[in-house]
Enzyme design. Structure first.
Site, PDB file in Angstrom:
ATOM      1  N   HIS A 121     -16.569   8.241  23.265  1.00 18.05           N
ATOM      2  CA  HIS A 121     -17.456   8.045  22.115  1.00 18.05           C
ATOM      3  C   HIS A 121     -18.933   8.196  22.465  1.00 18.05           C
ATOM      4  O   HIS A 121     -19.798   7.624  21.800  1.00 18.05           O
ATOM      5  CB  HIS A 121     -17.196   6.674  21.482  1.00 18.05           C
ATOM      6  CG  HIS A 121     -15.848   6.582  20.824  1.00 18.05           C
ATOM      7  ND1 HIS A 121     -15.140   5.410  20.719  1.00 18.05           N
ATOM      8  CD2 HIS A 121     -15.085   7.531  20.240  1.00 18.05           C
ATOM      9  CE1 HIS A 121     -13.981   5.657  20.098  1.00 18.05           C
ATOM     10  NE2 HIS A 121     -13.928   6.929  19.799  1.00 18.05           N
ATOM     11  N   THR A 191      -8.351  -3.038  24.271  1.00 15.83           N
ATOM     12  CA  THR A 191      -8.559  -2.250  23.054  1.00 15.83           C
ATOM     13  C   THR A 191      -7.461  -2.534  22.042  1.00 15.83           C
ATOM     14  O   THR A 191      -6.302  -2.700  22.390  1.00 15.83           O
ATOM     15  CB  THR A 191      -8.675  -0.736  23.368  1.00 15.83           C
ATOM     16  OG1 THR A 191      -8.801  -0.008  22.143  1.00 15.83           O
ATOM     17  CG2 THR A 191      -7.496  -0.210  24.150  1.00 15.83           C
ATOM     18  N   GLU A 218      -4.737 -10.834  23.620  1.00 14.40           N
ATOM     19  CA  GLU A 218      -3.895 -10.832  22.414  1.00 14.40           C
ATOM     20  C   GLU A 218      -3.052  -9.564  22.401  1.00 14.40           C
ATOM     21  O   GLU A 218      -3.514  -8.528  22.848  1.00 14.40           O
ATOM     22  CB  GLU A 218      -4.771 -10.754  21.150  1.00 14.40           C
ATOM     23  CG  GLU A 218      -5.875 -11.770  21.034  1.00 14.40           C
ATOM     24  CD  GLU A 218      -5.335 -13.137  20.749  1.00 14.40           C
ATOM     25  OE1 GLU A 218      -4.204 -13.216  20.205  1.00 14.40           O
ATOM     26  OE2 GLU A 218      -6.023 -14.122  21.088  1.00 14.40           O
TER      27      GLU A 218
HETATM   28  P1  NAD Z   1     -12.135  -3.646  19.231  1.00 12.18           P
HETATM   29  O1  NAD Z   1     -13.410  -4.325  18.953  1.00 12.18           O
HETATM   30  O2  NAD Z   1     -11.396  -3.040  18.122  1.00 12.18           O
HETATM   31  O3  NAD Z   1     -11.099  -4.639  19.972  1.00 12.18           O
HETATM   32  C1  NAD Z   1     -11.421  -5.373  21.079  1.00 12.18           C
HETATM   33  C2  NAD Z   1     -10.149  -5.725  21.847  1.00 12.18           C
HETATM   34  O4  NAD Z   1     -10.529  -6.444  23.014  1.00 12.18           O
HETATM   35  C3  NAD Z   1      -9.159  -6.632  21.102  1.00 12.18           C
HETATM   36  O5  NAD Z   1      -7.856  -6.124  21.266  1.00 12.18           O
HETATM   37  C4  NAD Z   1      -9.317  -7.994  21.798  1.00 12.18           C
HETATM   38  O6  NAD Z   1      -8.100  -8.752  21.791  1.00 12.18           O
HETATM   39  C5  NAD Z   1      -9.680  -7.556  23.195  1.00 12.18           C
HETATM   40  N1  NAD Z   1     -10.405  -8.561  23.972  1.00 12.18           N
HETATM   41  C6  NAD Z   1     -11.225  -9.553  23.550  1.00 12.18           C
HETATM   42  N2  NAD Z   1     -11.694 -10.259  24.593  1.00 12.18           N
HETATM   43  C7  NAD Z   1     -11.189  -9.687  25.707  1.00 12.18           C
HETATM   44  C8  NAD Z   1     -11.307  -9.966  27.108  1.00 12.18           C
HETATM   45  N3  NAD Z   1     -12.071 -10.968  27.563  1.00 12.18           N
HETATM   46  N4  NAD Z   1     -10.631  -9.187  27.968  1.00 12.18           N
HETATM   47  C9  NAD Z   1      -9.839  -8.159  27.523  1.00 12.18           C
HETATM   48  N5  NAD Z   1      -9.689  -7.857  26.227  1.00 12.18           N
HETATM   49  C10 NAD Z   1     -10.371  -8.611  25.322  1.00 12.18           C
HETATM   50  O7  NAD Z   1     -12.478  -2.602  20.337  1.00 12.18           O
HETATM   51  P2  NAD Z   1     -11.963  -1.157  20.546  1.00 12.18           P
HETATM   52  O8  NAD Z   1     -10.505  -1.077  20.307  1.00 12.18           O
HETATM   53  O9  NAD Z   1     -12.520  -0.741  21.818  1.00 12.18           O
HETATM   54  O10 NAD Z   1     -12.583  -0.259  19.371  1.00 12.18           O
HETATM   55  C11 NAD Z   1     -13.821  -0.427  18.815  1.00 12.18           C
HETATM   56  C12 NAD Z   1     -14.758   0.746  18.978  1.00 12.18           C
HETATM   57  O11 NAD Z   1     -16.025   0.146  19.063  1.00 12.18           O
HETATM   58  C13 NAD Z   1     -14.622   1.548  20.210  1.00 12.18           C
HETATM   59  O12 NAD Z   1     -14.661   2.856  19.816  1.00 12.18           O
HETATM   60  C14 NAD Z   1     -15.868   1.278  21.029  1.00 12.18           C
HETATM   61  O13 NAD Z   1     -16.522   2.496  21.287  1.00 12.18           O
HETATM   62  C15 NAD Z   1     -16.809   0.579  20.132  1.00 12.18           C
HETATM   63  N6  NAD Z   1     -17.480  -0.574  20.736  1.00 12.18           N
HETATM   64  C16 NAD Z   1     -18.013  -0.472  21.975  1.00 12.18           C
HETATM   65  C17 NAD Z   1     -18.629  -1.549  22.553  1.00 12.18           C
HETATM   66  C18 NAD Z   1     -19.161  -1.387  23.951  1.00 12.18           C
HETATM   67  O14 NAD Z   1     -19.600  -0.300  24.297  1.00 12.18           O
HETATM   68  N7  NAD Z   1     -19.103  -2.428  24.790  1.00 12.18           N
HETATM   69  C19 NAD Z   1     -18.726  -2.764  21.872  1.00 12.18           C
HETATM   70  C20 NAD Z   1     -18.195  -2.838  20.578  1.00 12.18           C
HETATM   71  C21 NAD Z   1     -17.560  -1.727  20.018  1.00 12.18           C
END
Ligand code: NAD
Length: 259
Positions: A121, A191, A218
């Site tokens: 992304h 994810t 989860e």
């Molecule tokens: P999501 O926000 O949809 O889901 C997050 C996932 O992480 C969930 O399944 C949750 O259970 C899990 N999670 C929460 N705490 C955790 C931990 N401590 N250890 C491991 N897992 C944990 O995220 P997604 O599926 O990556 O999709 C969202 C989109 O948003 C992606 O495309 C991403 O590019 C973007 N995004 C990126 C960032 C970043 O760059 N850090 C932050 C937010 C969103």
């Protein structure tokens, strides 16, 4: 195998794998202080996802930029890679990990030392002029006035990450398809598997015969459908434990058929 400790089982799979891919999402960076989009404390409980829609950005770049700055530019610079990013970097260095495909745009894999990283992304580290395509580093531009504009032509600058409604850049897309086709093991971390088309990559890998190891506190969309070994827990804790198994001498005995 069935009765084996799942960490041990995962470590054995990883050691025997000829090519392993890590596939990461927002969850791996949660313990670095970056909130995910969905779920508890997720950004979507505070912001409207439509502000990251390409169409919305084109119509109201100022409104979109207000949110973008708060979400991505105010605190990303202070976030540091955590243990989970570090274990992946170590696995790569030790020849146990071929590449990391990340949906994240926070650059933390690279900061942890991973070298073969495909940013599905894009990332937040450059801003691109929508008119002349010139790129700027965010630090070069003032983000106090919205939207930031190109010094050369005055066009609106857009962060170089993939908005909803935008297509995936060719290089990470091609690399992800290739990784899916040649991996023996796919290691999914943090994810939900809800974002298209990224969520199809692990499914493809499974269809090509990869074993799927998943790390998440989860269950996700993958857990019941394609996951072979579910390591339930926070990324840092699980990866630290896995690291212990991966680099322990006892595992070598198993590999030699003692088990
Ligand atoms: P999501 O926000 O949809 O889901 C997050 C996932 O992480 C969930 O399944 C949750 O259970 C899990 N999670 C929460 N705490 C955790 C931990 N401590 N250890 C491991 N897992 C944990 O995220 P997604 O599926 O990556 O999709 C969202 C989109 O948003 C992606 O495309 C991403 O590019 C973007 N995004 C990126 C960032 C970043 O760059 N850090 C932050 C937010 C969103």
């Amino acid at each position: 195998m069935g009765m084996m400790d799942p960490f041990r089982e995962a470590a054995l799979l990883l050691k025997r794998s000829r090519y392993t891919t890590a596939f990461t999402g927002a969850g791996i960076s949660v313990e670095s202080g970056i909130p995910p989009f969905r779920g508890e404390g997720g950004l979507w409980s505070k912001y409207d996802p439509k502000t990251l829609d390409l169409q919305y950005f084109l119509e109201d770049p100022t409104g979109s930029w207000r949110v973008i700055k708060e979400i991505f530019y105010d605190f990303f610079d202070t976030a540091k890679p955590n243990k989970a990013h570090q274990v992946l970097a170590r696995m790569e260095q030790e020849g146990m990990l071929g590449c990391t495909i990340t949906q994240n745009i926070d650059y933390l894999h690279q900061e942890a030392g991973s070298r073969v990283v495909y940013e599905f992304h894009g990332n937040t580290k450059s801003l691109r002029c929508l008119h002349c395509n010139r790129a700027y580093k965010p630090g070069q531009m003032s983000l106090d006035h919205f939207p930031p504009t190109c010094r050369e032509c005055g066009g609106v600058l857009k962060p170089d990450f993939v908005f909803f409604g935008e297509s995936i850049p060719q290089i990470p897309l091609g690399a992800a398809y290739e990784a899916a086709s040649l991996s023996d093991v796919f290691l999914i971390i943090g994810t939900t598997g809800e974002v298209m088309p990224a969520n199809q990559i692990p499914v493809m890998a499974k269809q090509y015969g990869a074993k799927i190891i998943e790390v998440n506190p989860e269950p996700s969309n993958y857990t019941l459908h394609i996951t072979d070994i579910f390591l339930q827990g926070k990324a840092t804790e699980v990866m630290e434990k896995l690291e212990g198994q991966l680099f322990s001498a006892a595992l070598d005995n198993d590999e030699n058929g003692v088990d």
